[in-house]
Scaffold this motif. Structure first.
Motif, mmCIF file in Angstrom:
data_model
loop_
_atom_site.group_PDB
_atom_site.id
_atom_site.type_symbol
_atom_site.label_atom_id
_atom_site.label_comp_id
_atom_site.label_asym_id
_atom_site.label_seq_id
_atom_site.Cartn_x
_atom_site.Cartn_y
_atom_site.Cartn_z
ATOM 1 N N ALA A 230 62.931 34.386 48.360
ATOM 2 C CA ALA A 230 64.292 34.739 48.772
ATOM 3 C C ALA A 230 64.628 36.163 48.355
ATOM 4 C CB ALA A 230 65.283 33.751 48.154
ATOM 5 N N ASP A 231 64.047 36.638 47.271
ATOM 6 C CA ASP A 231 64.281 38.024 46.849
ATOM 7 C C ASP A 231 63.779 39.012 47.893
ATOM 8 O OD1 ASP A 231 65.473 37.320 44.476
ATOM 9 O OD2 ASP A 231 64.115 38.476 43.199
ATOM 10 N N ARG A 232 62.606 38.737 48.471
ATOM 11 C CA ARG A 232 62.080 39.647 49.497
ATOM 12 C C ARG A 232 63.009 39.698 50.701
ATOM 13 N NH1 ARG A 232 60.973 39.238 54.787
ATOM 14 N NH2 ARG A 232 60.180 37.148 54.321
ATOM 15 N N ALA A 233 63.494 38.548 51.119
ATOM 16 C CA ALA A 233 64.394 38.507 52.272
ATOM 17 C C ALA A 233 65.672 39.286 51.977
ATOM 18 C CB ALA A 233 64.728 37.061 52.633
ATOM 19 N N GLU A 234 66.216 39.120 50.780
ATOM 20 C CA GLU A 234 67.439 39.828 50.410
ATOM 21 C C GLU A 234 67.183 41.320 50.277
ATOM 22 O OE1 GLU A 234 71.214 41.069 48.906
ATOM 23 O OE2 GLU A 234 70.486 39.566 50.331
ATOM 24 N N GLY A 235 66.037 41.707 49.718
ATOM 25 C CA GLY A 235 65.744 43.125 49.553
ATOM 26 C C GLY A 235 65.640 43.850 50.877
ATOM 27 N N VAL A 236 64.959 43.247 51.840
ATOM 28 C CA VAL A 236 64.820 43.872 53.158
ATOM 29 C C VAL A 236 66.167 43.941 53.866
ATOM 30 C CG1 VAL A 236 63.772 43.622 55.437
ATOM 31 C CG2 VAL A 236 62.396 43.233 53.379
ATOM 32 N N ALA A 237 66.946 42.854 53.770
ATOM 33 C CA ALA A 237 68.268 42.838 54.412
ATOM 34 C C ALA A 237 69.176 43.893 53.800
ATOM 35 C CB ALA A 237 68.895 41.453 54.272
ATOM 36 N N ALA A 238 69.185 43.993 52.473
ATOM 37 C CA ALA A 238 70.043 44.980 51.803
ATOM 38 C C ALA A 238 69.645 46.389 52.166
ATOM 39 C CB ALA A 238 69.972 44.769 50.290
ATOM 40 N N PHE A 239 68.342 46.652 52.276
ATOM 41 C CA PHE A 239 67.887 47.986 52.664
ATOM 42 C C PHE A 239 68.413 48.354 54.044
ATOM 43 C CE2 PHE A 239 64.871 50.715 54.877
ATOM 44 C CZ PHE A 239 64.751 51.775 53.992
ATOM 45 N N ASN A 240 68.290 47.437 54.990
ATOM 46 C CA ASN A 240 68.720 47.718 56.358
ATOM 47 C C ASN A 240 70.232 47.797 56.493
ATOM 48 O OD1 ASN A 240 66.312 47.796 58.320
ATOM 49 N ND2 ASN A 240 65.819 46.073 57.000
ATOM 50 N N GLU A 241 70.943 47.071 55.632
ATOM 51 C CA GLU A 241 72.406 47.096 55.678
ATOM 52 C C GLU A 241 72.990 48.149 54.759
ATOM 53 O OE1 GLU A 241 73.476 43.068 54.784
ATOM 54 O OE2 GLU A 241 72.240 42.277 56.432
ATOM 55 N N LYS A 242 72.097 48.906 54.097
ATOM 56 C CA LYS A 242 72.508 50.007 53.218
ATOM 57 C C LYS A 242 73.500 49.539 52.153
ATOM 58 C CE LYS A 242 71.687 53.724 56.545
ATOM 59 N NZ LYS A 242 70.936 52.875 57.500
ATOM 60 N N ARG A 243 73.119 48.471 51.459
ATOM 61 C CA ARG A 243 73.959 47.939 50.392
ATOM 62 C C ARG A 243 73.095 47.577 49.184
ATOM 63 N NH1 ARG A 243 72.955 42.549 50.164
ATOM 64 N NH2 ARG A 243 72.221 41.528 52.086
ATOM 65 N N ARG A 244 73.732 47.306 48.091
ATOM 66 C CA ARG A 244 73.024 46.913 46.884
ATOM 67 C C ARG A 244 72.560 45.463 47.006
ATOM 68 N NH1 ARG A 244 75.740 46.945 40.807
ATOM 69 N NH2 ARG A 244 73.922 46.091 39.678
ATOM 70 N N PRO A 245 71.305 45.165 46.688
ATOM 71 C CA PRO A 245 70.826 43.774 46.796
ATOM 72 C C PRO A 245 71.529 42.851 45.815
ATOM 73 C CG PRO A 245 68.980 45.307 46.624
ATOM 74 C CD PRO A 245 70.218 46.077 46.282
ATOM 75 N N GLN A 246 71.760 41.635 46.237
ATOM 76 C CA GLN A 246 72.252 40.568 45.368
ATOM 77 C C GLN A 246 71.113 39.569 45.192
ATOM 78 O OE1 GLN A 246 75.369 40.747 43.962
ATOM 79 N NE2 GLN A 246 75.396 42.767 44.958
ATOM 80 N N TRP A 247 70.285 39.814 44.202
ATOM 81 C CA TRP A 247 69.022 39.083 44.087
ATOM 82 C C TRP A 247 69.223 37.587 43.805
ATOM 83 C CZ3 TRP A 247 65.666 42.096 46.057
ATOM 84 C CH2 TRP A 247 65.664 43.470 45.805
ATOM 85 N N PRO A 248 68.644 36.729 44.630
ATOM 86 C CA PRO A 248 68.694 35.288 44.345
ATOM 87 C C PRO A 248 67.846 34.924 43.129
ATOM 88 C CG PRO A 248 68.213 35.694 46.674
ATOM 89 C CD PRO A 248 68.059 37.011 45.955
ATOM 90 N N GLY A 249 66.792 35.698 42.900
ATOM 91 C CA GLY A 249 65.928 35.418 41.754
ATOM 92 C C GLY A 249 64.989 34.248 41.987
ATOM 93 N N ARG A 250 64.652 34.022 43.243
ATOM 94 C CA ARG A 250 63.726 32.918 43.556
ATOM 95 C C ARG A 250 62.919 33.257 44.823
ATOM 96 N NH1 ARG A 250 68.696 31.486 45.583
ATOM 97 N NH2 ARG A 250 68.694 30.706 47.753
#
Length: 263
Positions: free
Chosen positions: A243-263
């Motif tokens: 889930a961290d990878r999915a959030e990291g890629v989404a945050a990069f494309n949305e130009k925002r700070r990641p909210q890491w799920p940690g899983r």
């Protein structure tokens, strides 16, 4: 929290940085049997907490990180007592070494013998410019037994480690840095501040990514390249579908700070 002679403090907005504070100032944090128990308990507590993303090891004493084994206590030991203490000491040092998240040592003042081995068990070592480090064990009839012969050699190479171990000499922070034994030298009294800063940067990254990167590096270090690359691929797979990878890629494309799920 308090674990006897080692306090656990949390830092950051979400408490993702844990600080292990060595707190036996009257003995300059000499590692007694009780101190070894305390460090072992503290590292187990931190290792078992999934919310911890980075760790700092520091001291309450302004002139000593840790001066090593408590030789006053050991002076009265029988051989049987020394053997009985050995597993406790090993567990204390291995507890630091085996923490699953990055660990930064904040060294101001003396880090000698077992104290320097605690620092060497960390992933990064920050020293105040007035710090003094060394492995003086052979000058009192023993050898480094908290990982020093292995960790220092892996950090600096055979000949530099041999110089530090065989001479039993003390080295300034800058000398140790020049040898590759410590990673950064900062103004005296600011090692803790800098270590917490580094740990905070680490804690801002993906906890799954950071843990798996450390695991890949640690497991692959003593293998050949082909085996190391297989370990890297295993840890890549454990990270890439998280889930961290999915959030990291989404945050990069949305130009925002990641909210890491940690899983």
């Amino acid at each position: 929290m308090t674990t006897d002679l080692v306090r656990i403090e949390r830092h950051g907005e979400d408490g993702h940085v844990a600080e292990l504070v060595l707190d036996r100032p009257e003995a300059m944090n000499a590692v007694s049997t009780e101190m070894a128990h305390a460090l072992g308990r503290a590292t187990r507590e931190v290792a078992g907490d999934p919310t911890v993303r980075a760790v700092v090891v520091s001291s309450t004493h302004p002139k000593a990180f840790c001066v090593g084994a408590d030789l006053k206590e050991r002076n009265s030991f029988t051989d049987e007592q020394l053997r009985a203490q050995r597993p406790l000491a090993q567990a204390a040092y291995r507890g630091v070494l085996d923490l699953p998240v990055p660990v930064v040592a904040a060294v101001d003042g003396y880090a000698l013998g077992g104290g320097f081995e605690i620092a060497l068990s960390c992933d990064l070592v920050v020293c105040g410019e007035a710090a003094v480090v060394g492995l003086p064990e052979v000058s009192v009839g023993v050898i480094p037994g908290g990982g020093g012969t292995q960790l220092l050699t892996r950090r600096v190479g055979w000949s530099r480690a041999a110089r530090m171990v065989f001479t039993a000499q003390r080295f300034t922070a800058q000398e140790a840095h020049d040898l590759g034994a410590v990673d950064e030298v900062v103004p005296a009294g600011t090692a803790r501040e800098r270590a917490l800063e580094l740990a905070t940067v680490v804690a801002g990254n993906s906890p799954v990514g950071v843990r798996n990167a450390k695991a890949a590096m640690r497991r692959g270090f003593d293998t050949d390249l082909a085996a190391g690359l297989r370990i890297e691929d295993e840890m890549w797979a454990a990270t890439a579908f998280s889930a961290d990878r999915a959030e990291g890629v989404a945050a990069f494309n949305e130009k925002r700070r990641p909210q890491w799920p940690g899983r």
